[in-house]
Write a protein that holds these residues in place. Structure first.
Motif, PDB file in Angstrom:
ATOM      1  N   ALA A 374       0.833  -1.211   0.000  1.00 40.26           N
ATOM      2  CA  ALA A 374       0.000   0.000   0.000  1.00 40.26           C
ATOM      3  C   ALA A 374       0.858   1.247   0.000  1.00 40.26           C
ATOM      4  N   TRP A 375       0.552   2.179  -0.925  1.00 41.26           N
ATOM      5  CA  TRP A 375       1.198   3.488  -0.961  1.00 41.26           C
ATOM      6  C   TRP A 375       0.590   4.404   0.095  1.00 41.26           C
ATOM      7  N   GLU A 376       1.400   5.284   0.640  1.00 41.15           N
ATOM      8  CA  GLU A 376       0.884   6.351   1.493  1.00 41.15           C
ATOM      9  C   GLU A 376       0.204   7.393   0.609  1.00 41.15           C
ATOM     10  N   PRO A 377      -1.074   7.718   0.850  1.00 44.96           N
ATOM     11  CA  PRO A 377      -1.747   8.745   0.051  1.00 44.96           C
ATOM     12  C   PRO A 377      -1.029  10.086   0.154  1.00 44.96           C
ATOM     13  N   LYS A 378      -0.844  10.730  -0.965  1.00 42.59           N
ATOM     14  CA  LYS A 378      -0.220  12.061  -1.038  1.00 42.59           C
ATOM     15  C   LYS A 378       1.176  12.078  -0.426  1.00 42.59           C
ATOM     16  N   GLY A 379       1.839  10.941  -0.370  1.00 44.48           N
ATOM     17  CA  GLY A 379       3.146  10.895   0.270  1.00 44.48           C
ATOM     18  C   GLY A 379       4.141  10.091  -0.542  1.00 44.48           C
ATOM     19  N   HIS A 380       5.304   9.855   0.056  1.00 40.98           N
ATOM     20  CA  HIS A 380       6.399   9.203  -0.652  1.00 40.98           C
ATOM     21  C   HIS A 380       6.748   7.855  -0.022  1.00 40.98           C
ATOM     22  N   ARG A 381       5.890   7.377   0.915  1.00 43.95           N
ATOM     23  CA  ARG A 381       6.195   6.130   1.600  1.00 43.95           C
ATOM     24  C   ARG A 381       5.250   5.017   1.161  1.00 43.95           C
ATOM     25  N   PHE A 382       5.686   3.787   1.348  1.00 44.52           N
ATOM     26  CA  PHE A 382       4.821   2.646   1.111  1.00 44.52           C
ATOM     27  C   PHE A 382       5.110   1.570   2.149  1.00 44.52           C
ATOM     28  N   THR A 415      -1.425  -9.469  10.990  1.00 44.99           N
ATOM     29  CA  THR A 415      -2.053  -8.631   9.972  1.00 44.99           C
ATOM     30  C   THR A 415      -1.911  -9.256   8.594  1.00 44.99           C
ATOM     31  N   ASN A 416      -2.884  -8.985   7.746  1.00 41.97           N
ATOM     32  CA  ASN A 416      -2.816  -9.415   6.352  1.00 41.97           C
ATOM     33  C   ASN A 416      -3.323  -8.344   5.388  1.00 41.97           C
ATOM     34  N   ALA A 417      -3.585  -7.120   5.895  1.00 44.03           N
ATOM     35  CA  ALA A 417      -4.052  -6.026   5.038  1.00 44.03           C
ATOM     36  C   ALA A 417      -3.596  -4.693   5.625  1.00 44.03           C
ATOM     37  N   LEU A 418      -3.383  -3.704   4.737  1.00 42.87           N
ATOM     38  CA  LEU A 418      -2.884  -2.387   5.134  1.00 42.87           C
ATOM     39  C   LEU A 418      -3.842  -1.304   4.654  1.00 42.87           C
ATOM     40  N   PHE A 419      -4.144  -0.335   5.541  1.00 40.59           N
ATOM     41  CA  PHE A 419      -5.075   0.734   5.194  1.00 40.59           C
ATOM     42  C   PHE A 419      -4.516   2.072   5.689  1.00 40.59           C
ATOM     43  N   TRP A 420      -3.972   2.876   4.757  1.00 42.73           N
ATOM     44  CA  TRP A 420      -3.453   4.195   5.104  1.00 42.73           C
ATOM     45  C   TRP A 420      -4.597   5.190   5.306  1.00 42.73           C
ATOM     46  N   SER A 421      -4.373   6.133   6.208  1.00 39.74           N
ATOM     47  CA  SER A 421      -5.288   7.267   6.330  1.00 39.74           C
ATOM     48  C   SER A 421      -5.210   8.107   5.057  1.00 39.74           C
ATOM     49  N   PRO A 422      -6.313   8.711   4.598  1.00 39.48           N
ATOM     50  CA  PRO A 422      -6.282   9.539   3.379  1.00 39.48           C
ATOM     51  C   PRO A 422      -5.271  10.678   3.446  1.00 39.48           C
ATOM     52  N   GLY A 423      -4.970  11.148   4.638  1.00 41.98           N
ATOM     53  CA  GLY A 423      -3.996  12.222   4.785  1.00 41.98           C
ATOM     54  C   GLY A 423      -2.582  11.724   5.002  1.00 41.98           C
ATOM     55  N   GLY A 424      -2.392  10.397   4.988  1.00 44.49           N
ATOM     56  CA  GLY A 424      -1.071   9.847   5.245  1.00 44.49           C
ATOM     57  C   GLY A 424      -0.758   9.805   6.724  1.00 44.49           C
TER      58      GLY A 424
END
Length: 580
Positions: A374-382, A415-424
């Motif tokens: 999962a990519w970080e929304p609006k960011g540079h991390r994953f 864990t088996n799934a990742l969910f970033w906050s929309p703001g990162g």
């Protein structure tokens, strides 16, 4: 479900059917009108069911059978007093049918539910209930003696699936047209509606097979969603994948761009950039590996190929776009030299940079199995979940500065799934389904766990667009049960420019102090207004109490009663006085 009469233990002696009782059902030659009918309390027969194919019993078992039937149908609703009527055959004195009348005369709900629940109910000796609504007998009497083929009914839209475009400008519906006879194929109709006007802007029709390529769900062979939207929130383009082609349409005229599709031999998948009119496609290996697999980026509407990367020994490929469209990660599963196993690597495309450079990225251990990405929304991390299926690790990386660098690895997480906050910044490490709904909220900026919780057997997690709330749900527990999907409505576009948003984000602490002062001032003002309002209400209440006391004070009323003067006329007489 079978039930013996011995199992239905009721007080048989308490059940009596008065002679001549008609259970509230008037005969055709009965001219009497009951008072409750005239008041509208008992009009119609919608609350009556007819139960046939019961055991044929003699008179001495009449009450026992009635008790069994009463026990069955009382579980569904309240039966009207004297609401069971069992007509008896004149020649044999036996009964075959029972009429059940429920208490509510104005609703057919209980009767219809009773019909639905007990059709096919079995009593001993293979007596299978046949249940009908009393009101249906007119329909049965009108059945013609000779069979006639059914009329072909015109198509009526039956929407089974729908999908909104990212900017909510358009709504796509999928309707099915059941075949009139076995010789016809199942027909599917797709309509695209303009949300503002409600008008159909474009329709697509065809067999289910024509829409069977692409999406991840659907019905009767249709893969959903059929169309994928491009061009960001402007909803300028939409496309669908067919056999060896990708068809791209523009929403100004809802026509195929250049009136022809893009031919791509053996195309397997494609996906749009979330922000730009660019889509990526994947083509697997052909000719037994003689022609390598490839990932290509295409520009719309020019259909120009911006970048291509050949891939070898590929077993599978999946694409992940970052929410700003700055990066695209292609997860590539490759065969080992022995072809007996696979390992995973990543091709990272830097979309916004000159010539779209590509970086090859692999985990520290190539044998690790990648569970989620999962990519970080609006960011540079994953983030990547990898390793053991039961207790995997979670690693965080950054692509800032033109290179991939590891930030940290969290060991043995459930864990088996990742969910970033929309703001990162914040991410949920979720253990869905078999992991029993374990949830860990993690702050990637501070590299610390904020909270842990659990939603047992959770199957779905969705952040709201502001990043303030999280919805967790169990959409289905067993495969055979119906489920549902949950989505937050997209957040309206910001009124601020990207530059202004970036400035606020950088100076958030400064703005925070300013807004805290404003919030405090507003809080004091509201508190003052609340106090004034409460004082007004208190004064009004005290005035009312005083007025009430003034008019209802017993002592005052007694004093007022003492001051009342009463004039009474005791006698009236007339006397004649003679002049002396």
């Amino acid at each position: 479900m079978a039930m013996s009469m011995e199992d239905c233990r009721v007080d048989w002696n308490a059940i009596r059917l008065p002679p001549g009782e008609d259970c509230g059902i008037k005969s055709d030659d009965d001219d009497d009108i009951h008072e409750e009918d005239s008041l509208g309390f008992d009009a119609g027969f919608g609350n009556i069911i007819v139960v046939d194919d019961l055991p044929v019993v003699p008179k001495e078992k009449y009450e026992k059978l009635e008790g069994v039937v009463r026990k069955i149908y009382s579980q569904i609703g309240v039966i009207k007093e004297n609401g069971l009527w069992m007509p008896v055959e004149e020649d044999t004195g036996r009964t075959r049918t029972i009429l059940v009348r429920y208490f509510s005369p104005s609703s057919t709900f209980e009767a219809e539910l009773a019909k639905e629940k007990t059709i096919g109910y079995t009593l001993p000796r293979a007596h299978v209930f046949s249940v009908n609504m009393f009101d249906e007998f007119d329909k049965f009497m009108e059945v013609p003696d000779e069979w006639a083929p059914p009329e072909l009914r015109p198509y009526t839209s039956q929407v089974k699936l729908l999908d909104f475009s990212p900017g909510e400008k358009y709504l796509v519906t999928c309707s099915s047209h059941e075949p009139s006879n076995p010789g016809e194929t199942h027909r599917v109709v797709l309509n695209i509606f303009d949300v503002r006007t409600g008008k159909v802007t474009r329709g697509f029709k065809g067999s289910a097979d024509a829409f069977a390529i692409g999406g991840t769900g659907g019905f009767t062979g249709v893969s959903w969603p059929v169309f994928k939207w491009g061009g960001g929130k402007e909803d300028k383009y939409f496309a669908r994948m067919g056999n060896n082609v990708i068809s791209v349409f523009e929403t100004e005229t809802f026509s195929l761009i250049d009136k022809k599709s893009i031919k791509v031999e053996n195309v397997r998948d494609f996906s749009w950039s979330p922000t730009d009119p660019i889509f990526a496609l994947f083509v697997p290996e052909l000719g037994g590996g003689n022609q390598p697999a490839r990932v290509s980026l295409f520009q719309t509407p020019s259909k120009e190929e911006l970048r291509q990367k050949n891939l070898f020994s590929v077993s599978d490929c999946k694409m992940y776009w970052q929410s700003n469209g700055e990066y695209s990660a292609v997860k590539v599963d490759r065969y080992t030299k022995t072809k007996k196993s696979t390992y995973t690597g990543f091709e990272l495309f830097r979309i916004k940079e000159c010539d779209i450079p590509i970086e090859v990225f692999e985990l520290d251990n190539k044998n690790y199995k990648v569970i989620s990405f999962a990519w970080e929304p609006k960011g540079h991390r994953f983030a990547v979940t990898h390793g053991d299926n039961t207790r995997p690790d979670v690693s965080f990386y950054s692509v800032k500065g033109g290179k991939v660098s590891k930030l940290t690895t969290l060991k043995q997480k459930q864990t088996n799934a990742l969910f970033w906050s929309p703001g990162g910044c914040f991410i949920i490490l979720a253990g869905l389904k078999g992991f029993n709904g374990q949830l860990e909220f993690y702050n990637v900026d501070e590299l610390e766990t904020m909270a842990t919780t659990e939603h047992f057997m959770a199957t779905y997690i969705e952040w709201d667009p502001t990043g303030r709330y999280v919805a967790t749900s169990v959409t289905s527990v067993h495969e055979m049960e119906n489920g549902f999907n949950f989505l937050w409505r997209p957040r309206p576009p910001s009124l601020l420019s990207p530059e202004k948003e970036e400035e606020i984000f950088k100076n958030l602490k400064k703005y925070s102090k300013k807004y805290d002062v404003q919030d405090q001032d507003i809080s004091v003002l509201l508190s003052k207004q609340d106090c004034e309002k409460r004082k007004e209400l208190k004064d009004e209440w005290e005035w009312w109490v005083n007025e009430w006391k003034r008019y209802h004070d017993p002592e005052k009323m007694e004093n007022e009663a003492e001051d009342i003067e009463v004039e009474e006329l005791l006698d009236v007489s007339e006397e004649v006085i003679q002049d002396v």
